[in-house]
Design an enzyme around this catalytic site. Structure first.
Site, PDB file in Angstrom:
ATOM      1  N   ARG A 188       0.849  -1.188   0.000  1.00 39.74           N
ATOM      2  CA  ARG A 188       0.000   0.000   0.000  1.00 39.74           C
ATOM      3  C   ARG A 188       0.887   1.241   0.000  1.00 39.74           C
ATOM      4  O   ARG A 188       1.928   1.272   0.670  1.00 39.74           O
ATOM      5  CB  ARG A 188      -0.907   0.025   1.243  1.00 39.74           C
ATOM      6  CG  ARG A 188      -2.116  -0.902   1.143  1.00 39.74           C
ATOM      7  CD  ARG A 188      -3.113  -0.444   0.078  1.00 39.74           C
ATOM      8  NE  ARG A 188      -4.288  -1.279  -0.017  1.00 39.74           N
ATOM      9  CZ  ARG A 188      -4.463  -2.298  -0.866  1.00 39.74           C
ATOM     10  NH1 ARG A 188      -3.495  -2.621  -1.712  1.00 39.74           N
ATOM     11  NH2 ARG A 188      -5.593  -2.966  -0.901  1.00 39.74           N
TER      12      ARG A 188
ATOM     13  N   HIS B 163      -0.535  -0.349  -9.850  1.00 44.16           N
ATOM     14  CA  HIS B 163      -1.290  -1.202  -8.912  1.00 44.16           C
ATOM     15  C   HIS B 163      -1.790  -2.468  -9.632  1.00 44.16           C
ATOM     16  O   HIS B 163      -2.992  -2.739  -9.695  1.00 44.16           O
ATOM     17  CB  HIS B 163      -2.461  -0.435  -8.280  1.00 44.16           C
ATOM     18  CG  HIS B 163      -2.956  -1.058  -7.005  1.00 44.16           C
ATOM     19  ND1 HIS B 163      -3.410  -0.323  -5.936  1.00 44.16           N
ATOM     20  CD2 HIS B 163      -3.071  -2.355  -6.631  1.00 44.16           C
ATOM     21  CE1 HIS B 163      -3.788  -1.148  -4.954  1.00 44.16           C
ATOM     22  NE2 HIS B 163      -3.587  -2.387  -5.361  1.00 44.16           N
TER      23      HIS B 163
HETATM   24  C1  GLV Z   1      -5.329  -5.282  -3.939  1.00 46.00           C
HETATM   25  O1  GLV Z   1      -4.794  -4.230  -3.795  1.00 46.00           O
HETATM   26  C2  GLV Z   1      -5.904  -6.065  -2.872  1.00 46.00           C
HETATM   27  O2  GLV Z   1      -5.906  -5.592  -1.722  1.00 46.00           O
HETATM   28  O3  GLV Z   1      -6.393  -7.169  -3.135  1.00 46.00           O
END
Ligand code: GLV
Length: 311
Positions: free
Chosen positions: A223, A275
């Site tokens: 994150r 991401h």
């Molecule tokens: C992706 O970021 C997840 O948390 O699955």
């Protein structure tokens, strides 16, 4: 049982859930509002606020991803409805690939060779043994633990860290604030896979970055909130004034999408990915979702998310 699904590939999820649960009424969040009402379950990833607030008789919410930070911060999330999240569910494998790619990038000097190719410079770098390249993994949950073991199986000494003590075969496990300093002082590559919670915000700050050996690299598929981005930029330095860190592979950011004017995009020692490290694979995750639904219906105990802890 009525289930409303909201995620990028919602139609595929709807089809797979309908196949597996022929008596269930499964619809996507595109269904008209009066059909969506009175759902028993939501199976969601990044659900809009109204989808959460319009429900009146939910028995459970299934987060179709590993991190629950987005869901917990969505206004309209009903209180007192149990939330469950995917645990590994095939994401560990993709995360391990991403982490291994990052470690190999720096371990095999691919960053240097990319620069040398640009300059048409033919200069091999000495290959150190993997045993001389300890890797740190912060976060030893279902995914972090999987990643740590995969890197260990790939031949790297792995040091793992979690807030409370854990034991994983083949991994040197550390915990607590002192354990974190201990680990940081010993690793060549650091991988951050912690959840986004109050306790983990900027856990990697200027002081922590300075504890890494000079020339260490960072891989963050966890994150964006885990790392103080400004401190990271300072520690990376610039081509004229190289910093303490060698480079970073980053999949997550304070703000996503990463704004075009963010200097991380242009930094020569940073690789930015959007991401994408571990999307939820439907085929690997569907059994877990069905098991959750069946356990809820049978009134069985399930491990739910603790909204105060944030995971
Ligand atoms: C992706 O970021 C997840 O948390 O699955």
């Amino acid at each position: 049982m009525k289930i409303v699904v909201h995620t990028d590939d919602a139609a595929q999820w709807q089809a797979a859930l309908s196949d597996a649960l022929p008596h269930a009424n499964v619809m996507t969040s595109d269904a008209p509002a009066d059909e969506r009402k009175n759902a028993d379950y939501l199976a969601v990833w990044k659900a809009p606020s109204h989808l959460l607030s319009e429900q009146t008789q939910l028995k459970g919410i299934i987060n179709l991803g590993a991190g629950v930070d987005y869901l917990l911060n969505t206004p309209g999330l009903p209180r007192n409805v149990p939330i469950v999240k995917l645990r590994d569910a095939g994401m560990g494998d993709s995360m391990a690939d991403y982490a291994l790619y990052g470690v190999l990038h720096f371990y095999r000097s691919m960053d240097r060779y990319a620069q040398q190719q640009h300059d048409a410079a033919w200069q091999p770098h000495r290959l150190v043994e993997k045993s001389q390249w300890p890797v740190g993994v912060l976060g030893l949950g279902a995914i972090g633990g999987f990643v740590a073991s995969a890197l260990q199986q790939a031949g790297f000494p792995v040091l793992g860290w979690s807030r409370s003590p854990k034991q994983i075969s083949g991994i040197r496990c550390f915990h607590g604030d002192d354990g974190l300093s201990d680990l940081l002082g010993q690793v060549q590559s650091l991988i951050t896979i912690l959840p986004d919670t109050n306790a983990t915000k900027h856990i990697i700050n200027a002081q922590r970055l300075a504890q890494l050996p000079k020339g260490a690299s960072i891989i963050n598929p966890g994150r964006g909130s885990l790392i103080d981005e400004q401190a990271l930029l300072n520690a990376l330095g610039s081509p004229d004034q190289p910093g303490h860190l060698r480079g970073a592979l980053l999949d997550v950011f304070h703000e996503e999408p990463l704004p075009a004017n963010n200097p991380l995009w242009q930094h020569p020692n940073v690789i930015v990915t959007p991401h994408m490290a571990a999307p939820t694979p439907l085929n690997a995750a569907i059994d877990q979702v069905i098991a959750y639904l069946q356990a809820f219906e049978a009134g069985e105990q399930v491990t739910t998310v603790d909204p105060d802890a944030g995971y």
